[in-house]
Design a protein around this motif. Structure first.
Motif, PDB file in Angstrom:
ATOM      1  N   PRO A 147       0.833  -1.208   0.000  1.00  0.00           N
ATOM      2  CA  PRO A 147       0.000   0.000   0.000  1.00  0.00           C
ATOM      3  C   PRO A 147       0.865   1.255   0.000  1.00  0.00           C
ATOM      4  N   PHE A 148       0.253   2.370  -0.371  1.00  0.00           N
ATOM      5  CA  PHE A 148       0.996   3.607  -0.579  1.00  0.00           C
ATOM      6  C   PHE A 148       0.690   4.664   0.474  1.00  0.00           C
ATOM      7  N   ALA A 149       1.719   5.436   0.781  1.00  0.00           N
ATOM      8  CA  ALA A 149       1.580   6.721   1.464  1.00  0.00           C
ATOM      9  C   ALA A 149       2.037   7.769   0.461  1.00  0.00           C
ATOM     10  N   LEU A 150       1.104   8.577  -0.021  1.00  0.00           N
ATOM     11  CA  LEU A 150       1.395   9.523  -1.095  1.00  0.00           C
ATOM     12  C   LEU A 150       1.693  10.910  -0.539  1.00  0.00           C
ATOM     13  N   HIS A 151       2.697  11.557  -1.130  1.00  0.00           N
ATOM     14  CA  HIS A 151       3.087  12.920  -0.770  1.00  0.00           C
ATOM     15  C   HIS A 151       3.209  13.710  -2.067  1.00  0.00           C
ATOM     16  N   PRO A 250      -8.282  15.842   1.180  1.00  0.00           N
ATOM     17  CA  PRO A 250      -6.963  15.417   1.645  1.00  0.00           C
ATOM     18  C   PRO A 250      -6.290  16.529   2.441  1.00  0.00           C
ATOM     19  N   ARG A 251      -5.313  16.150   3.230  1.00  0.00           N
ATOM     20  CA  ARG A 251      -4.559  17.137   4.001  1.00  0.00           C
ATOM     21  C   ARG A 251      -3.644  17.916   3.059  1.00  0.00           C
ATOM     22  N   LEU A 252      -3.773  19.237   3.084  1.00  0.00           N
ATOM     23  CA  LEU A 252      -2.949  20.107   2.249  1.00  0.00           C
ATOM     24  C   LEU A 252      -2.288  21.157   3.140  1.00  0.00           C
ATOM     25  N   ASP A 253      -0.975  21.235   3.081  1.00  0.00           N
ATOM     26  CA  ASP A 253      -0.227  22.200   3.877  1.00  0.00           C
ATOM     27  C   ASP A 253       0.186  23.381   3.012  1.00  0.00           C
ATOM     28  N   ARG A 254       0.102  24.570   3.576  1.00  0.00           N
ATOM     29  CA  ARG A 254       0.618  25.759   2.897  1.00  0.00           C
ATOM     30  C   ARG A 254       2.125  25.810   3.150  1.00  0.00           C
ATOM     31  N   ALA A 255       2.895  25.451   2.142  1.00  0.00           N
ATOM     32  CA  ALA A 255       4.343  25.335   2.351  1.00  0.00           C
ATOM     33  C   ALA A 255       5.074  25.365   1.026  1.00  0.00           C
ATOM     34  N   GLU A 256       6.340  25.743   1.095  1.00  0.00           N
ATOM     35  CA  GLU A 256       7.247  25.685  -0.052  1.00  0.00           C
ATOM     36  C   GLU A 256       7.677  24.239  -0.255  1.00  0.00           C
ATOM     37  N   ALA A 257       7.810  23.826  -1.514  1.00  0.00           N
ATOM     38  CA  ALA A 257       7.969  22.404  -1.837  1.00  0.00           C
ATOM     39  C   ALA A 257       9.190  21.772  -1.188  1.00  0.00           C
ATOM     40  N   ALA A 258      10.355  22.417  -1.293  1.00  0.00           N
ATOM     41  CA  ALA A 258      11.575  21.796  -0.766  1.00  0.00           C
ATOM     42  C   ALA A 258      11.526  21.700   0.753  1.00  0.00           C
ATOM     43  N   ALA A 259      11.106  22.787   1.404  1.00  0.00           N
ATOM     44  CA  ALA A 259      11.039  22.783   2.866  1.00  0.00           C
ATOM     45  C   ALA A 259      10.054  21.729   3.355  1.00  0.00           C
ATOM     46  N   TRP A 260       8.930  21.600   2.661  1.00  0.00           N
ATOM     47  CA  TRP A 260       7.919  20.611   3.057  1.00  0.00           C
ATOM     48  C   TRP A 260       8.447  19.190   2.855  1.00  0.00           C
ATOM     49  N   THR A 261       9.119  18.959   1.744  1.00  0.00           N
ATOM     50  CA  THR A 261       9.681  17.632   1.490  1.00  0.00           C
ATOM     51  C   THR A 261      10.666  17.247   2.582  1.00  0.00           C
ATOM     52  N   GLU A 262      11.528  18.170   2.932  1.00  0.00           N
ATOM     53  CA  GLU A 262      12.531  17.904   3.968  1.00  0.00           C
ATOM     54  C   GLU A 262      11.901  17.676   5.334  1.00  0.00           C
ATOM     55  N   ALA A 263      10.815  18.404   5.623  1.00  0.00           N
ATOM     56  CA  ALA A 263      10.178  18.287   6.935  1.00  0.00           C
ATOM     57  C   ALA A 263       9.262  17.070   7.035  1.00  0.00           C
ATOM     58  N   ALA A 299      15.172  13.638  -1.846  1.00  0.00           N
ATOM     59  CA  ALA A 299      14.621  12.372  -2.326  1.00  0.00           C
ATOM     60  C   ALA A 299      15.703  11.294  -2.322  1.00  0.00           C
ATOM     61  N   ALA A 300      16.897  11.652  -2.762  1.00  0.00           N
ATOM     62  CA  ALA A 300      18.006  10.691  -2.756  1.00  0.00           C
ATOM     63  C   ALA A 300      18.372  10.294  -1.332  1.00  0.00           C
ATOM     64  N   ARG A 301      18.272  11.239  -0.414  1.00  0.00           N
ATOM     65  CA  ARG A 301      18.592  10.951   0.993  1.00  0.00           C
ATOM     66  C   ARG A 301      17.573   9.964   1.584  1.00  0.00           C
ATOM     67  N   VAL A 302      16.300  10.182   1.280  1.00  0.00           N
ATOM     68  CA  VAL A 302      15.266   9.261   1.756  1.00  0.00           C
ATOM     69  C   VAL A 302      15.425   7.910   1.082  1.00  0.00           C
ATOM     70  N   GLY A 303      15.723   7.933  -0.211  1.00  0.00           N
ATOM     71  CA  GLY A 303      15.891   6.689  -0.944  1.00  0.00           C
ATOM     72  C   GLY A 303      17.041   5.842  -0.430  1.00  0.00           C
ATOM     73  N   ALA A 304      18.107   6.509   0.006  1.00  0.00           N
ATOM     74  CA  ALA A 304      19.271   5.773   0.505  1.00  0.00           C
ATOM     75  C   ALA A 304      18.948   4.951   1.741  1.00  0.00           C
ATOM     76  N   ALA A 305      17.903   5.352   2.467  1.00  0.00           N
ATOM     77  CA  ALA A 305      17.517   4.626   3.679  1.00  0.00           C
ATOM     78  C   ALA A 305      16.406   3.610   3.418  1.00  0.00           C
ATOM     79  N   ALA A 306      15.950   3.519   2.169  1.00  0.00           N
ATOM     80  CA  ALA A 306      14.847   2.616   1.848  1.00  0.00           C
ATOM     81  C   ALA A 306      15.304   1.165   1.829  1.00  0.00           C
ATOM     82  N   THR A 307      14.363   0.281   2.044  1.00  0.00           N
ATOM     83  CA  THR A 307      14.625  -1.160   1.970  1.00  0.00           C
ATOM     84  C   THR A 307      13.535  -1.797   1.107  1.00  0.00           C
ATOM     85  N   SER A 308      13.706  -3.049   0.786  1.00  0.00           N
ATOM     86  CA  SER A 308      12.688  -3.728  -0.024  1.00  0.00           C
ATOM     87  C   SER A 308      11.372  -3.856   0.745  1.00  0.00           C
TER      88      SER A 308
END
Length: 374
Positions: A147-151, A250-263, A299-308
């Motif tokens: 199942p997915f958690a979408l951002h 859906p939940r929508l935050d008022r935020a700048e894309a990079a800052a929101w992704t990082e947070a 995204a690369a930082r999050v991906g580096a911690a991903a597992t199967s």
């Protein structure tokens, strides 16, 4: 004296006119064409537009669409009845007739139009869910149906973020919610997406610099005003999508894309048995390069911690200079982390071209050999 800035602004209207005509909106094309040659400084709107200090075209502030959206809103509101008589479903007017009607309407509409110049257009087109749903089917097939958690970045009112509530017909494969009020069925060329998996969304959240609320009548009208008025099918689809999203916004935050992704996406907060997906459609192409770079880095930082067992995907559908005027659907899926181009499309999500060799797509060619089949 005509300044270079004014010349640039008029060129932006001419370019937008051509783009609208090519993409099936002769009325909006004619409107932008007439505005390009007839706007002057006799009104506050004319002065604001012709003195625009930023980049006015579609790669910048989209000034023509700001003004076109404002005019459409006033027409829908019944504010400009003589101009409304020029709008669809009435026959396409002669350019001279439309120009004369606009000349009468603009002075009267100054105060109502100025706020539309202050806000960027938001074309929250549900059809753009088609390439993203196709990408999610690929991810589902490669992650064992997790199942997915979408951002979503640049989610506007969330009409694409709730894509699992629409019925999608993609190359002969049906996905989403069968019998839903919104049916997304783009023209399709090439291999179909995986047919033996489903898209199950556990949760979804998004961000936008200026999120719109589907429960707010003013925001709903704003969304509809940016749809080109002679595209009745798109208007009906957006109206239906608003109704679907409003049942459980859906939940929508008022935020700048990079800052929101990082947070929001913590590399150490992966959830076993859930595939996290960072996605966006025709959003980051309008962001500053620094923002796009920060999103890619995180995204690369999050991906580096991903597992199967807890994979992470970055799925994006954006205008892609590598493929001319087309948008590409790109997927990076971790823990492997390889990037693939899954397909190409118009930026509204229709039609979708999906095949292995780019050279088979309408005669285009590029150094990149393979476009992975969805």
């Amino acid at each position: 004296m005509v300044t270079s800035a004014e010349t640039t602004i008029r060129k932006a209207f001419a370019a937008q006119a051509e783009a609208c005509a090519k993409r099936g909106s002769p009325f909006t094309g004619l409107l932008c064409e007439v505005l390009e040659r007839s706007l002057d400084r006799s009104t506050e709107v004319g002065r604001r537009v012709l003195n625009w200090s930023g980049r006015p075209d579609a790669r910048g502030d989209s000034v023509p669409l700001r003004l076109a959206g404002g005019l459409h809103a006033l027409v829908r509101r019944g504010r400009l009845p003589r101009l409304a008589a020029m709008y669809p479903p009435n026959p396409l007017p002669e350019a001279e007739t439309l120009e004369a009607t606009l000349a009468d309407a603009l002075p009267d509409a100054d105060a109502d139009l100025l706020p539309w110049l202050d806000r960027a257009p938001q074309t929250n087109e549900p059809m753009r869910s088609a390439p993203l749903m196709a990408g999610l089917l690929v991810i589902a097939a490669e992650t064992g149906g997790l199942p997915f958690a979408l951002h979503e970045l640049g989610a506007s009112a969330g009409l694409v973020l709730v894509l699992d509530r629409y019925e999608h017909r993609l190359g002969g494969v049906t996905a989403g919610t069968l019998g839903a009020p919104v049916r997304v069925a783009p023209a399709w060329e090439g291999a179909p997406p995986p047919a033996d998996v489903s898209v199950h969304v556990l949760r979804q959240q998004g961000c936008d610099l200026d999120p719109l609320d589907v429960a707010n009548p003013t925001d709903r009208e704003r969304l509809l005003a940016y749809v080109w008025p002679d595209q009745a099918d798109r208007l009906a689809r957006v109206e239906a999508a608003i109704s679907v999203a409003a049942t459980d916004p859906p939940r929508l935050d008022r935020a700048e894309a990079a800052a929101w992704t990082e947070a929001t996406l913590d590399p150490g907060a992966a959830e076993e048995g859930v595939a996290r997906v960072l996605m966006h459609a025709v959003a980051l192409q309008y962001a500053p390069q620094e923002t796009a770079a920060r999103v890619a880095t995180h995204a690369a930082r999050v991906g580096a911690a991903a597992t199967s067992e807890a994979p992470f995907a970055w799925l994006r559908f954006e205008a892609d200079p590598a493929y001319g005027e087309q948008a590409s659907l790109r997927l990076t899926l971790w823990p492997n982390g390889g990037e693939r181009v899954l397909g190409l499309s118009d930026t509204h999500g229709e039609p979708l071209w999906v095949c292995r060799r780019l050279q088979t797509l309408r005669g285009w060619s590029h150094d990149e050999e393979d476009v992975e089949p969805i």
